[in-house]
Design a protein around this motif. Structure first.
Motif, short mmCIF file in Angstrom:
data_model
loop_
_atom_site.label_atom_id
_atom_site.label_comp_id
_atom_site.label_asym_id
_atom_site.label_seq_id
_atom_site.Cartn_x
_atom_site.Cartn_y
_atom_site.Cartn_z
N THR A 81 0.84 -1.20 0.00
CA THR A 81 0.00 0.00 0.00
C THR A 81 0.87 1.24 0.00
N GLU A 82 0.58 2.13 -0.92
CA GLU A 82 1.37 3.37 -1.00
C GLU A 82 0.94 4.33 0.09
N ARG A 83 1.92 4.87 0.79
CA ARG A 83 1.58 5.84 1.81
C ARG A 83 1.37 7.20 1.17
N PHE A 84 0.53 7.99 1.78
CA PHE A 84 0.25 9.33 1.25
C PHE A 84 0.33 10.32 2.39
N LEU A 85 1.18 11.33 2.26
CA LEU A 85 1.31 12.35 3.29
C LEU A 85 0.35 13.48 2.98
N PRO A 86 -0.53 13.85 3.90
CA PRO A 86 -1.48 14.92 3.65
C PRO A 86 -0.80 16.26 3.53
N ALA A 87 -1.52 17.20 2.93
CA ALA A 87 -0.95 18.53 2.73
C ALA A 87 -0.64 19.21 4.04
N SER A 88 -1.28 18.79 5.14
CA SER A 88 -1.06 19.41 6.43
C SER A 88 0.16 18.86 7.16
N SER A 89 0.89 17.94 6.51
CA SER A 89 2.05 17.35 7.15
C SER A 89 3.04 18.43 7.56
N ARG B 156 -10.42 8.20 -1.35
CA ARG B 156 -9.11 7.72 -0.91
C ARG B 156 -9.01 7.71 0.62
N ASP B 157 -9.56 8.74 1.25
CA ASP B 157 -9.53 8.78 2.72
C ASP B 157 -10.29 7.61 3.32
N GLN B 158 -11.41 7.22 2.70
CA GLN B 158 -12.18 6.09 3.20
C GLN B 158 -11.43 4.78 3.02
N VAL B 159 -10.74 4.64 1.89
CA VAL B 159 -9.95 3.43 1.65
C VAL B 159 -8.80 3.35 2.65
N LEU C 7 -3.87 4.75 -6.78
CA LEU C 7 -3.84 5.24 -5.40
C LEU C 7 -4.94 4.61 -4.54
N LEU C 8 -5.97 4.09 -5.17
CA LEU C 8 -7.08 3.49 -4.43
C LEU C 8 -6.92 1.99 -4.23
N THR C 9 -5.98 1.37 -4.93
CA THR C 9 -5.81 -0.08 -4.86
C THR C 9 -4.36 -0.43 -4.59
N ALA C 10 -4.15 -1.65 -4.17
CA ALA C 10 -2.79 -2.16 -3.97
C ALA C 10 -2.67 -3.46 -4.75
#
Length: 326
Positions: free
Chosen positions: A2-10, A144-147, A192-195
């Motif tokens: 699963t690809e990690r995603f850093l939010p804009a607020s990081s 994406r947030d729900q996944v 981004l929604l799947t692995a």
């Protein structure tokens, strides 16, 4: 994986240093990026290359000078990143020259096959960054947030349909050898929604009013995950479904998450809808600049997207199912 995603607020986005950008290629996409970046205070345009064949429809941003040759950008120590926009002839050579001179380069997604090959050139020294326009989409970001929250469980079936009528003129039809940008954005969002590491891809044209510009793509993974994406700009019957996801624990559609009760009844919970966030593209660029691990994730996705786009193109032209390892 699963690809990690850093939010804009990081917190890693925050920096006292303003990222200084030089622009190459001021076509439609280039002007868009220049206009958006000019509105920020953490990224600043320093210089832009303009030749005799380009028309600059916006005024020169304050503090941003116009030059006539990429070589001036390559030796300018006031530039952190050279943003090469559009798909103009010579883009690959410009990127190679910049990297050879030790300059960091940003490219809009998707990368070409030859550009993706440059990713294998180590992790030190000059850096390659990717701007993903697909990140701005409000429906995708909520899905994406729900996944990623695990609320849906493992996504097992996904679908996205966009039909609309934009006229009968040629707009990147399949015969052009390129896929339309809206479809490319959906393909990147799908990753981004799947692995998934392996897919069977089947693409076909969708008939409609005027030129046959519609494209439908179906995916099947060895684990049984299925997906369908359709983009049709010459359909007189408008339809925009957004992402629809059926997972092992729940489902998602149109800013609503669905769950099954113990009595096998389905109920939906509305989610807060967000607006389209154009700045998310540049927030992510800053994270890439400051976080090598995130940049490596983005580059891996860029290479996977290139392989997926190539497989869709082959299936569309040859009329065959294509199996690819991502």
């Amino acid at each position: 994986m699963t690809e990690r995603f850093l939010p804009a607020s990081s917190p890693m986005v925050l920096s006292m240093h303003r990222l200084r950008v030089g622009f190459v290629g001021l076509g439609r996409r280039g002007r868009f990026h220049l206009q958006r970046i000019s509105l920020r205070n953490d990224i600043v345009p320093v210089a832009m290359v303009v030749d005799g064949t380009e028309e600059v429809e916006i005024g020169e941003p304050e503090g941003c000078r116009i030059v006539s040759d990429c070589g001036e950008l390559f030796v300018d120590e006031d530039i952190d990143v050279i943003l090469v926009t559009g798909m103009q002839p010579g883009r690959l050579e410009t990127v190679r020259r910049a990297l050879d001179r030790g300059r960091s380069v940003a490219l809009p997604s998707p990368l070409t096959v030859d550009e993706a090959a440059l990713v294998a050139d180590g992790s030190s020294g000059p850096r390659l960054l990717v701007l993903s326009d697909c990140l701005a989409d409000d429906d995708f970001r909520v899905a994406r947030d729900q996944v990623q929250s695990g609320r849906l469980g493992e996504p097992r079936a996904l679908a996205h349909t966009t039909w609309g009528f934009v006229g009968s003129g040629r707009r990147q039809s399949p015969g052009d050898g390129r896929l339309p940008f809206p479809l490319l954005h959906r393909l990147e969002q799908f990753l981004l929604l799947t692995a998934v590491d392996q897919l069977s891809v089947s693409a076909h044209r969708l008939a409609g009013s005027g030129a046959s510009e519609g494209i439908g793509v179906r995916f099947l993974s060895p684990a049984g995950m299925t997906a369908r994406i359709e983009y049709h700009p010459s359909s007189p019957a408008p339809l925009a479904s957004g992402w629809m996801i059926a997972g092992t624990e729940g489902g998602y559609r149109d800013f609503e998450v669905f769950s099954v009760t113990d009595d096998e009844e389905v109920y939906g919970t509305p989610l807060a809808s967000t607006s389209i966030d154009l700045d998310s593209i540049y927030d992510d660029l800053l994270v890439q600049w400051n976080d090598d691990a995130h940049r490596a994730d983005v580059l891996r996705r860029a290479v996977r997207l290139t392989r997926l786009v190539e497989a869709v193109g082959v299936s569309l032209v040859d009329g065959v199912e294509v199996t690819i390892d991502l």
